[in-house]
Design an enzyme around this catalytic site. Structure first.
Site, short mmCIF file in Angstrom:
data_model
loop_
_atom_site.label_atom_id
_atom_site.label_comp_id
_atom_site.label_asym_id
_atom_site.label_seq_id
_atom_site.Cartn_x
_atom_site.Cartn_y
_atom_site.Cartn_z
N LYS A 222 0.86 -1.19 0.00
CA LYS A 222 0.00 0.00 0.00
C LYS A 222 0.89 1.24 0.00
CE LYS A 222 -3.93 1.87 2.65
NZ LYS A 222 -4.83 1.62 3.79
N SER B 16 -9.64 1.55 2.65
CA SER B 16 -8.77 2.32 1.80
C SER B 16 -7.72 1.50 1.05
CB SER B 16 -8.05 3.38 2.64
OG SER B 16 -7.24 2.77 3.62
N SER C 55 -9.82 -0.93 6.76
CA SER C 55 -9.23 -0.77 5.43
C SER C 55 -8.49 -1.96 4.84
CB SER C 55 -8.29 0.43 5.43
OG SER C 55 -9.05 1.60 5.25
N1 GLN Z 1 -13.33 3.94 6.32
C1 GLN Z 1 -12.64 4.27 7.53
C2 GLN Z 1 -12.16 5.70 7.48
O1 GLN Z 1 -12.32 6.31 6.50
C3 GLN Z 1 -11.48 3.34 7.75
C4 GLN Z 1 -10.29 3.62 6.92
C5 GLN Z 1 -9.09 2.81 7.28
O2 GLN Z 1 -9.20 1.76 7.90
N2 GLN Z 1 -7.94 3.34 6.93
O3 GLN Z 1 -11.62 6.22 8.40
#
Ligand code: GLN
Length: 487
Positions: free
Chosen positions: A79, A154, A178
């Site tokens: 990532k 994400s 994510s």
């Molecule tokens: N959807 C959640 C957020 O936007 C989790 C994102 C993540 O785990 N990085 O904060």
């Protein structure tokens, strides 16, 4: 079978036993990625040169009779919020520009030490904020099972890359879901480890008390292989917990007598039909395997976890993102008259709209006159949530629940209603609030062809057991296949 289709263990074994060279494997995977990229946009930076160089080195070491490590010569995807020395790292933001970190994230050092080579840096939501991969400054990534749908976020690029077989394994980060949510949208396995188990050094911070790095792969046993390498006490990360050792050797778990809990309060919430069907199917499967199904109550989680998480995540994000000022990193402007003007110009143009709105919200939530009412209150609710889970794990070995209430939505479909988007993280983010491990596992494909995944949660530090239970589920449900249609 093509080389790019191999899973992590078989690919490493093939290189080690000289069935094929590391370079042949890399070229096969890279060609696969190159052919899918125009449709999937799973990578921000493909790293052909670095990867080929790494593979050639492994081949040279093998020729000299050296041990190249458990991942010797296997391509992996990272990532793009994981620092890679000398290789552009963007966190999918314009503000980092062409930044090339002067050091490696510990997780990448560990994988490299085990012989892995880099195939590319994966697309993601900017600074890991989002759940569709649509908040990337580089444009959205797509779901390999249907390119009109999101891959999730994400870590959407990491999940899409593994599902489409660019590489057998990718790393993602999980602050509120994510890793698990894109894994389930793309039909692969993803583990969010216990907080403190995997180093955060060199991980671009979003919510530091929630962020955790973990692997995505097409078999549970590959997650175990990756975890055996990634779990390492790191003095460079103050949240890394010393003095623990874990055995990630795969042992299928006998589910007979295991206590698997469903969350009482969640029963009232609506799920898209294929997810409800998958819950019923896995429940039957567990019962047939002799597991005891029970109910646990998580009332605080059901009622407050979403607001608690977003209050904390935004508060932490606003402090973490203060460092992007146009002086130390990446994107900058030349024509500002003073430092204030410069910060304003850089941050206005450098951050995307979701990131900006979270920075503003975080500033308000922690502002001295409101801090007690919001940020401090959220930290207290978080403690209640952690206690609620701890109590549940007195009577249960695992909790079974959905990853999301919906299958992967169409691209753009969830953009209209931001709150709905946040609320759809209900099943994943409590796990981060309590620092628990969560495994997102593949169940089946819905009639539409989209994958359906579910989640198994364990108590803190139970990651090896959680994965062994996952192995048994994989044996009963079947492993995911590679996404090919139209790619
Ligand atoms: N959807 C959640 C957020 O936007 C989790 C994102 C993540 O785990 N990085 O904060």
């Amino acid at each position: 079978m093509e080389l790019f289709e191999l899973n992590l263990r078989d690919a490493a074994e093939g290189v080690r036993t000289k069935k094929f060279s590391a370079l042949e494997l890399f070229d096969a995977c890279f060609a696969r990625a190159a052919s899918c990229e125009p449709k999937l946009a799973a990578l921000i930076t493909p790293t052909e040169e670095e990867g080929r160089r790494g593979a050639e080195e492994i081949d040279a070491r093998i020729a000299r009779g050296e041990d190249v490590g458990p991942l010797g010569g296997v391509p992996v995807v990272l990532k793009d919020n994981l620092c890679t020395k000398g290789v552009r790292t963007t966190a999918a933001s314009k503000i980092l520009g062409d930044w090339r970190p002067p050091y490696d994230a510990t997780v990448w050092s560990l994988l490299q030490g085990a012989g892995a080579v880099l195939l590319g840096k994966a697309n993601m939501d900017e600074f890991a904020m989002g759940n569709t991969c649509g908040n990337s400054a580089f444009g959205p990534s797509k779901n390999p099972w249907d390119v009109t749908h999101v891959p999730g976020g994400s870590s959407g690029g990491s999940a899409a890359a593994v599902a489409a077989a660019y590489a057998p394994c990718a790393l993602g980060s999980d602050t509120g879901g994510s890793i698990r949510q894109p894994a389930s949208y793309c039909g692969v396995y993803g583990l969010k480890p216990t907080y403190g188990m995997v180093s955060r050094y060199g991980v671009i911070s979003y919510g530091s008390s929630l962020d955790q790095v973990g692997p995505l792969a097409r078999t549970v046993s590959d997650l175990q292989l990756a975890m055996a390498i990634l779990v390492h006490y790191d003095p460079m990360d103050s949240s890394s917990v010393p003095g623990k050792s874990f055995d990630f050797t795969p042992h299928k778990m006998d589910l007979k007598g295991k206590r698997v809990a469903l969350v009482k309060e969640f029963q009232a919430f609506t799920l898209e039909a294929p997810i409800a069907d998958a819950m019923a199917r896995v429940r039957r499967l567990l019962e047939n395997a002799g597991a005891e199904i029970l109910e646990v109550g998580l009332p605080t989680v059901a009622r407050y976890a979403v607001s608690c998480y977003y209050a904390l995540a935004m508060s932490e994000a606003h402090t973490n993102l203060e460092r992007y000022d146009g002086i130390r990193y990446g994107y900058t402007v030349d024509d500002a008259v003073g430092s204030k003007e410069m910060f304003e110009a850089v941050r206005s143009a450098g951050f995307g709209s979701e990131v900006k709105s979270r920075i503003i919200a975080g500033t308000c939530l922690t502002e001295p006159t409101r801090c007690n009412e919001y940020y401090v209150a959220a930290t207290k609710v978080r403690t209640l949530i952690a206690r609620e889970f701890a109590k549940a794990f007195e009577s249960a070995d695992f909790i079974l629940q959905p990853v999301t209430p919906l299958l992967a939505p169409k691209i753009g479909e969830t953009d209209r209603d931001k709150m709905k988007g946040y609320e759809s993280d209900l099943y994943t983010l409590p796990v981060n609030l309590a620092g628990l491990p969560g495994l997102s596992f593949f169940v089946e494909h819905a009639a539409s062809g989209l994958p359906v995944g579910l989640q198994l949660i364990g108590a803190r530090w139970s990651d090896p057991d959680l994965l062994n239970a996952g192995l048994t589920l994989e044996e009963c449900l079947g492993s995911p296949s590679i996404a090919r249609g139209g790619l």
